[in-house]
Motif scaffolding. Structure first.
Motif, PDB file in Angstrom:
ATOM      1  N   SER A 165      45.708  37.007  33.885  1.00 56.54           N
ATOM      2  CA  SER A 165      46.779  38.718  35.463  1.00 56.54           C
ATOM      3  C   SER A 165      46.739  39.781  34.348  1.00 56.54           C
ATOM      4  CB  SER A 165      48.503  37.846  35.152  1.00 56.54           C
ATOM      5  OG  SER A 165      49.103  38.950  34.786  1.00 56.54           O
ATOM      6  N   LEU A 168      42.809  41.597  35.309  1.00 54.65           N
ATOM      7  CA  LEU A 168      43.426  42.254  36.386  1.00 54.65           C
ATOM      8  C   LEU A 168      43.793  43.264  36.365  1.00 54.65           C
ATOM      9  CD1 LEU A 168      43.466  38.261  38.159  1.00 54.65           C
ATOM     10  CD2 LEU A 168      41.815  39.490  38.653  1.00 54.65           C
ATOM     11  N   THR A 169      45.481  43.013  35.973  1.00 53.88           N
ATOM     12  CA  THR A 169      46.057  44.482  36.224  1.00 53.88           C
ATOM     13  C   THR A 169      45.573  45.529  35.180  1.00 53.88           C
ATOM     14  OG1 THR A 169      47.817  42.628  35.660  1.00 53.88           O
ATOM     15  CG2 THR A 169      48.101  45.399  35.016  1.00 53.88           C
ATOM     16  N   LEU A 172      43.073  46.861  37.588  1.00 57.28           N
ATOM     17  CA  LEU A 172      43.300  48.091  38.779  1.00 57.28           C
ATOM     18  C   LEU A 172      44.351  49.176  38.511  1.00 57.28           C
ATOM     19  CD1 LEU A 172      44.691  44.837  40.703  1.00 57.28           C
ATOM     20  CD2 LEU A 172      42.611  45.804  41.249  1.00 57.28           C
ATOM     21  N   LEU A 190      49.217  43.807  42.777  1.00 52.90           N
ATOM     22  CA  LEU A 190      48.332  42.544  42.499  1.00 52.90           C
ATOM     23  C   LEU A 190      49.598  40.984  42.736  1.00 52.90           C
ATOM     24  CD1 LEU A 190      46.287  40.794  40.996  1.00 52.90           C
ATOM     25  CD2 LEU A 190      47.112  41.741  38.826  1.00 52.90           C
ATOM     26  N   PHE A 198      45.394  34.830  42.595  1.00 50.03           N
ATOM     27  CA  PHE A 198      45.828  35.906  42.783  1.00 50.03           C
ATOM     28  C   PHE A 198      44.709  36.208  44.303  1.00 50.03           C
ATOM     29  CE2 PHE A 198      45.258  34.248  38.738  1.00 50.03           C
ATOM     30  CZ  PHE A 198      46.162  34.783  37.947  1.00 50.03           C
ATOM     31  N   VAL A 200      45.077  40.751  45.559  1.00 45.99           N
ATOM     32  CA  VAL A 200      45.100  41.680  46.112  1.00 45.99           C
ATOM     33  C   VAL A 200      45.399  42.424  47.113  1.00 45.99           C
ATOM     34  CG1 VAL A 200      43.892  44.088  44.925  1.00 45.99           C
ATOM     35  CG2 VAL A 200      43.973  42.036  43.141  1.00 45.99           C
TER      36      VAL A 200
END
Ligand code: C2E
Ligand code: MG
Ligand code: MG
Length: 567
Positions: A165, A168-169, A172, A190, A198, A200
């Motif tokens: 997580s 990915l944060t 992005l 997200l 997950f 997006v």
């Protein structure tokens, strides 16, 4: 608690906190100095208190805050008292906020959950429609996450999800440096749908290429190894992307499209991204239809066995048949096994269908016996999944017994890859086959693995040379060499060698010259239904009998040419 004339009598610890003074300090004080209710007017207000049920304000020093006030009369012996419930509005607000957080956010990662995701996606789709700027929806699924969970435990699994997580944060963050966002508000959402899934939502992008750039960045980001406790972990993900309004669908359709694309990424070997396409949709729908149709095929009697004969290359004698599965699909006609065996294997339906094949093959042998045909041998194909099924041996035994068939007449065709797994289960199964007296053949020999040690370990009766080597005989010198070697190998190990897919007389002649024992292929006959096979056999049996008689009389054993066999 207050007296009828508005003096504080007592209070609980929460009230002392709210009013900012001790019980002692508060006792005897006028309530009006602490609680104010500007709106409390008229008849409903309690006379001595000047208050009524509803909103009020509590003063603590210089700070005022809103509360909900509820009055409740307590009639003591001599005088009336009032119980005041003051409920802090902010703490109720906090509770609501907390509740809303719980229903909208995933507790492990703190990301929006499925319900908030759908909400945001709906809004984003509406914005895309208004602005004409497409959005991309990505579904990211971690590869083999279940393995991490099962082997390292759920705690490690949770840590991996948290790590993902935050990765990915990070990927992005500043996504606008990657894509040419026009209006950056709000460009990216997200979410964590649960499990290892997950999503997006990438809004206001210019083209699919923007989404591809972000997908690549995510895949790279995920591949960076990290530690959980002592374990070094690397995760990879598979991404599916759908676009709106390019894909003309509703919200559920858009999510489904991204999911389908994600499955394509998985099947492409994971660690990659795919876009949804109409082709993909068509392929997936066709597969789902196939699966749905197959589910009912047994009970609707849509499966059929075709039989393809095999003959001795020297004598021309028909030695047996191979049972080949066909599906008579309503509206489609007869479907060949290459189109559906894989689906049966993937879904586990191969177990009941495979059992049906064996029972039907045995029943057919029994039927031919009753019709007075010579005792043919029957070969059946087995897939890996069936082979590893515990009750396979007993199921075969039951089928043989039920139709009074000698086990020697049944041959099990296995593929090389299946025998490469030298584990106890494989050994046990082959041993029980041998105990029962079943024959075992290696199908498609030469196409599987290069190691041949399994031939030594297991007792194999027959090698079937794959059609791909036979088809370019006699012209292709490499295939001639391979075929020669396989026949020599089989002979030296006392195995019978059968050539598959023999289509021409020249192939048959060469194979006979090389010492191959039997042939199967269109030159002899195509696979056919049971009744046709019985008919096909009649002239053959007559020639065979005649030949035996005349050769017998002359006392010579002369190989028969196959020239006269029907093609
Ligand atoms: P296989 O066991 O190698 O079967 C031989 C395949 O080659 C059959 O295809 C047969 O029709 C085809 N064939 C035979 N002679 C010739 C020829 O001269 N030329 C050409 N071009 N083809 C020939 P089919 O019936 O379509 O079966 C394909 C495969 O499906 C089989 O290959 C077998 O692996 C699998 N299969 C068939 N029935 C079953 C079954 O009951 N269970 C399992 N697990 N697999 C089955
Ligand atoms: Mg076969
Ligand atoms: Mg084969």
């Amino acid at each position: 608690m207050c007296s009828d004339d508005g003096l504080i009598v007592d209070c609980n610890p929460q009230a002392t906190k709210l009013l900012g003074a001790s019980v002692q300090a508060l006792r005897g004080q006028a309530l009006a100095g602490f609680v104010r209710q500007p709106a409390a007017a008229g008849a409903s207000a309690v006379v001595g208190l000047g208050l009524c049920d509803g909103q009020a304000r509590v003063r603590r020093g210089a700070v005022e805050r809103a509360v909900d006030l509820h009055l409740h009369a307590v009639d003591a012996a001599e005088d009336r008292r009032w119980m005041l419930h003051l409920r802090n509005k902010r703490s109720q607000g906090q509770a609501e906020e907390k509740l809303s957080h719980l229903t909208n956010f995933d507790s492990l990662t703190g990301l929006p959950n499925r319900s908030l995701f759908r909400d945001r996606l709906g809004q984003a789709m509406a914005r895309a429609e208004r602005s004409g700027q497409p959005l991309a929806l990505m579904i990211i699924d971690l590869d083999r996450f279940k393995l991490v969970n099962d082997s390292l435990g759920h705690e490690v699994g949770d840590s991996v999800l948290k790590h993902v997580s935050s990765t990915l944060t990070q990927c992005l963050r500043n996504v606008d440096s990657v894509v040419r966002l026009v209006d950056a508000s709000p460009p990216v959402t997200l979410s964590h749908l649960g499990g290892d899934e997950f999503t997006v939502i990438l809004e206001a992008i210019e083209s699919a290429e923007d989404a591809a750039l972000v997908a690549r960045r995510i895949l790279e980001g995920l591949l960076v190894p990290f530690r959980v406790g002592k374990e070094e972990i690397v995760v990879s993900g598979s991404i599916g992307i759908s676009m709106y309004p390019t894909d003309e669908v509703d919200l559920d359709g858009l999510v489904r499209h991204a999911g389908l694309a994600m499955y394509r990424s998985k099947s492409l070997g994971r660690g990659t991204y795919s876009f949804f396409s109409d082709d993909l949709n068509a392929a997936v729908s066709a597969r789902l239809r196939l699966e749905g149709g197959l589910r009912h095929a047994i009970e609707r009697n849509e499966f059929q066995l075709y039989f393809q004969p095999k003959a001795n290359l020297c004598t021309g004698e028909v030695t047996g048949v191979e049972a080949l599965l066909r599906w008579d699909c309503p509206g489609e006609g007869v479907v060949p096994p290459d189109r559906f065996i894989g689906v049966l294997e993937d879904t586990g339906m191969i177990l009941p269908v495979g059992a049906w094949v064996i029972r039907t093959a045995c029943a057919q042998l029994g039927e031919w016996d009753r019709q007075g045909l010579p005792p043919l041998r029957m070969a059946v194909n087995l897939s890996a999944r069936q082979f590893h099924h515990l009750h396979l041996a007993s199921m075969i035994e039951d089928s043989l017994r039920e139709h009074a068939i000698d086990a020697q007449r049944l041959e099990i065709e296995l593929t090389e890859s299946l025998l490469m797994e030298d584990n106890e289960a494989t050994r046990n199964m082959l041993e029980s086959f041998a105990r029962m007296g079943l024959k075992v053949a290696i199908d498609d020999f030469g196409t599987g693995h290069s190691s041949l040690t399994y031939l030594k370990r297991f007792s194999i009766d027959t090698l079937k040379i794959d059609r791909s080597f036979v088809s370019s005989l006699p012209s292709d010198s490499e295939d001639v060499a391979i075929t020669t070697a396989v026949i020599a190998l089989g002979r030296s190990m006392q195995m019978k060698v059968v050539a598959e897919g023999v289509e021409t007389q020249a192939q048959a002649d060469l194979l006979r010259k090389l010492g191959c024992d039997e042939m199967q292929g269109y030159l002899l006959a195509r696979p056919m239904p049971a009744a046709d096979l019985a008919q096909w056999l009649v002239p053959h049996l007559r020639t065979q009998a005649n030949r035996r008689r005349s050769y017998g009389r002359a006392g010579i054993e002369r190989p028969m040419s196959l020239e006269k066999l029907p093609s």
